[in-house]
Design an enzyme around this catalytic site. Structure first.
Site, PDB file in Angstrom:
ATOM      1  N   ASN A  11       0.873  -1.174   0.000  1.00 36.26           N
ATOM      2  CA  ASN A  11       0.000   0.000   0.000  1.00 36.26           C
ATOM      3  C   ASN A  11       0.912   1.226   0.000  1.00 36.26           C
ATOM      4  O   ASN A  11       1.560   1.516   1.000  1.00 36.26           O
ATOM      5  CB  ASN A  11      -0.880  -0.045   1.265  1.00 36.26           C
ATOM      6  CG  ASN A  11      -1.670   1.224   1.486  1.00 36.26           C
ATOM      7  OD1 ASN A  11      -1.763   2.068   0.593  1.00 36.26           O
ATOM      8  ND2 ASN A  11      -2.246   1.369   2.668  1.00 36.26           N
ATOM      9  N   LYS A  13       0.100   4.270  -0.196  1.00 31.87           N
ATOM     10  CA  LYS A  13      -0.562   5.422   0.437  1.00 31.87           C
ATOM     11  C   LYS A  13      -0.417   6.688  -0.430  1.00 31.87           C
ATOM     12  O   LYS A  13      -0.381   6.593  -1.644  1.00 31.87           O
ATOM     13  CB  LYS A  13      -0.010   5.634   1.849  1.00 31.87           C
ATOM     14  CG  LYS A  13      -0.096   4.365   2.695  1.00 31.87           C
ATOM     15  CD  LYS A  13       0.063   4.633   4.156  1.00 31.87           C
ATOM     16  CE  LYS A  13       0.073   3.323   4.903  1.00 31.87           C
ATOM     17  NZ  LYS A  13       0.066   3.477   6.336  1.00 31.87           N
ATOM     18  N   HIS A  96      -9.420   0.585   5.228  1.00 35.71           N
ATOM     19  CA  HIS A  96      -8.109   0.797   5.850  1.00 35.71           C
ATOM     20  C   HIS A  96      -8.286   1.672   7.098  1.00 35.71           C
ATOM     21  O   HIS A  96      -9.155   2.548   7.124  1.00 35.71           O
ATOM     22  CB  HIS A  96      -7.161   1.466   4.844  1.00 35.71           C
ATOM     23  CG  HIS A  96      -5.751   1.501   5.348  1.00 35.71           C
ATOM     24  ND1 HIS A  96      -5.314   2.474   6.214  1.00 35.71           N
ATOM     25  CD2 HIS A  96      -4.708   0.662   5.141  1.00 35.71           C
ATOM     26  CE1 HIS A  96      -4.041   2.231   6.511  1.00 35.71           C
ATOM     27  NE2 HIS A  96      -3.652   1.136   5.877  1.00 35.71           N
ATOM     28  N   GLU A  98      -6.786   4.138   8.162  1.00 30.64           N
ATOM     29  CA  GLU A  98      -6.723   5.591   7.919  1.00 30.64           C
ATOM     30  C   GLU A  98      -8.051   6.093   7.358  1.00 30.64           C
ATOM     31  O   GLU A  98      -8.456   7.232   7.611  1.00 30.64           O
ATOM     32  CB  GLU A  98      -5.539   5.909   6.993  1.00 30.64           C
ATOM     33  CG  GLU A  98      -4.223   5.753   7.753  1.00 30.64           C
ATOM     34  CD  GLU A  98      -3.063   5.242   6.948  1.00 30.64           C
ATOM     35  OE1 GLU A  98      -3.065   5.378   5.714  1.00 30.64           O
ATOM     36  OE2 GLU A  98      -2.131   4.686   7.563  1.00 30.64           O
ATOM     37  N   GLU A 168      -5.116  -5.548  10.599  1.00 23.40           N
ATOM     38  CA  GLU A 168      -4.141  -4.491  10.816  1.00 23.40           C
ATOM     39  C   GLU A 168      -4.428  -3.792  12.146  1.00 23.40           C
ATOM     40  O   GLU A 168      -5.260  -2.870  12.190  1.00 23.40           O
ATOM     41  CB  GLU A 168      -4.207  -3.470   9.684  1.00 23.40           C
ATOM     42  CG  GLU A 168      -3.922  -4.063   8.322  1.00 23.40           C
ATOM     43  CD  GLU A 168      -3.371  -3.009   7.374  1.00 23.40           C
ATOM     44  OE1 GLU A 168      -2.268  -3.212   6.862  1.00 23.40           O
ATOM     45  OE2 GLU A 168      -4.024  -1.970   7.181  1.00 23.40           O
ATOM     46  N   GLY A 174       2.422   1.888  10.888  1.00 24.11           N
ATOM     47  CA  GLY A 174       3.321   3.030  10.736  1.00 24.11           C
ATOM     48  C   GLY A 174       4.013   3.446  12.024  1.00 24.11           C
ATOM     49  O   GLY A 174       4.600   4.518  12.111  1.00 24.11           O
ATOM     50  N   SER A 214       3.590  -2.515  10.407  1.00 26.79           N
ATOM     51  CA  SER A 214       5.047  -2.493  10.559  1.00 26.79           C
ATOM     52  C   SER A 214       5.708  -3.822  10.165  1.00 26.79           C
ATOM     53  O   SER A 214       6.627  -4.288  10.849  1.00 26.79           O
ATOM     54  CB  SER A 214       5.426  -2.075  11.979  1.00 26.79           C
ATOM     55  OG  SER A 214       4.936  -0.769  12.249  1.00 26.79           O
TER      56      SER A 214
HETATM   57  C1  PEP Z   1      -0.709  -0.129   6.115  1.00 23.92           C
HETATM   58  O1  PEP Z   1      -0.829   1.054   5.918  1.00 23.92           O
HETATM   59  O2  PEP Z   1      -1.552  -0.901   5.648  1.00 23.92           O
HETATM   60  C2  PEP Z   1       0.413  -0.594   6.924  1.00 23.92           C
HETATM   61  C3  PEP Z   1       0.390  -1.796   7.382  1.00 23.92           C
HETATM   62  O3  PEP Z   1       1.436   0.318   7.143  1.00 23.92           O
HETATM   63  P1  PEP Z   1       2.869   0.000   7.811  1.00 23.92           P
HETATM   64  O4  PEP Z   1       3.401  -1.251   7.163  1.00 23.92           O
HETATM   65  O5  PEP Z   1       3.703   1.196   7.514  1.00 23.92           O
HETATM   66  O6  PEP Z   1       2.645  -0.206   9.276  1.00 23.92           O
END
Ligand code: PEP
Length: 251
Positions: A11, A13, A96, A98, A168, A174, A214
């Site tokens: 992703n 973003k 997601h 976000e 997630e 992040g 992460s």
């Molecule tokens: C994501 O945005 O789906 C995500 C898992 O981000 P990150 O790997 O940076 O934690």
């Protein structure tokens, strides 16, 4: 070990100009060409056409990060499933964290998008995950169960084959904090149980559940070794081939 294929998605973003996205896409095509898993790149809407042209015919699917909940009309700033189809998008990431927490998308809206995307033939990656306060209150399983059940309301057993779930945990996205493989597997197993209750054991056994939060080259293999973890949805580490490729080719 299950028979499910591993599915590693990036992703991107709100990062990268078209030229930057093209560079990354070319590097991924070259370095993943012998990869044995399923792959996806989800750039910003503005780079979909550029990236789509580069990954066409390769083992990397083209993903979008969201879509509108209506097919078309007076929806300033939104992007329609019809427009995504026109660009060759195969998969849409929905729900997601976000979108849920920064843009206040609720389960009903996400469910509307899920059904619209499925109706137009897309694969959907439905993201679910608890916030830190919910985990600390012992509600992680319940939150993920609710988001799964409500996100899939009205989805037929036939359409479930085009659903991937990404667990997630919001506190791990992040932040550099990763759920332990054991903690993540508990939630994945719970989601699989919920799918079994809704769609039967056969469907639950086939469902791909990615972990996101992460994921890095250093922790990918341990996460993926868990019985119920079938891949990853990668954010930060997906922005560079040096970090995405080792995850995608994890041994
Ligand atoms: C994501 O945005 O789906 C995500 C898992 O981000 P990150 O790997 O940076 O934690």
């Amino acid at each position: 070990m299950s028979n499910r294929p591993y599915y590693i998605a990036g992703n991107w973003k709100m990062h990268k100009t078209r030229a930057e996205a093209a560079d990354l896409a070319k590097a991924l095509v070259a370095q993943l060409k012998d990869g044995k898993h399923t792959y996806l790149a989800a750039p910003s809407f503005t780079a979909l056409e550029t990236v789509g042209a580069i990954i066409k015919g390769t083992n990397i699917r083209l993903g979008a990060q969201d879509c509108a909940c209506e097919e078309q009309g007076a929806h300033t700033g939104e992007v329609s499933v019809l427009q995504l189809k026109d660009l060759g998008v195969q998969t849409i990431i929905l729900g997601h964290s976000e979108r849920r927490h920064t843009y206040q998308e609720d389960d009903a809206l996400i469910n509307k998008k899920v059904k619209l995307a499925l109706q137009h033939g897309f694969e959907v990656i439905l993201c679910v995950g608890e916030q830190l306060s919910e985990r600390e209150a012992g509600k992680a399983e319940a939150v993920c169960e609710t988001q799964t059940v409500k996100g899939l309301e009205g989805v037929s057993p036939a359409d479930l084959s085009r659903i991937v779930i990404a667990y997630e945990p919001v506190w791990a996205i992040g932040t550099g904090k990763t759920a332990t493989p054991e903690d993540a597997d508990v939630i994945h197993a719970h989601i699989r149980k919920v799918i079994g209750r809704l769609y039967g054991g056969g469907a639950a056994e086939k469902l791909i559940i990615q972990y996101g939060g992460s994921v890095k080259p250093e922790n990918a293999a341990q996460l993926m070794a868990k019985e119920n973890i079938d891949g990853a949805l990668v954010g930060g580490a997906a922005l560079k081939a040096e970090t995405f490729v080792p995850i995608a080719l994890f041994a």
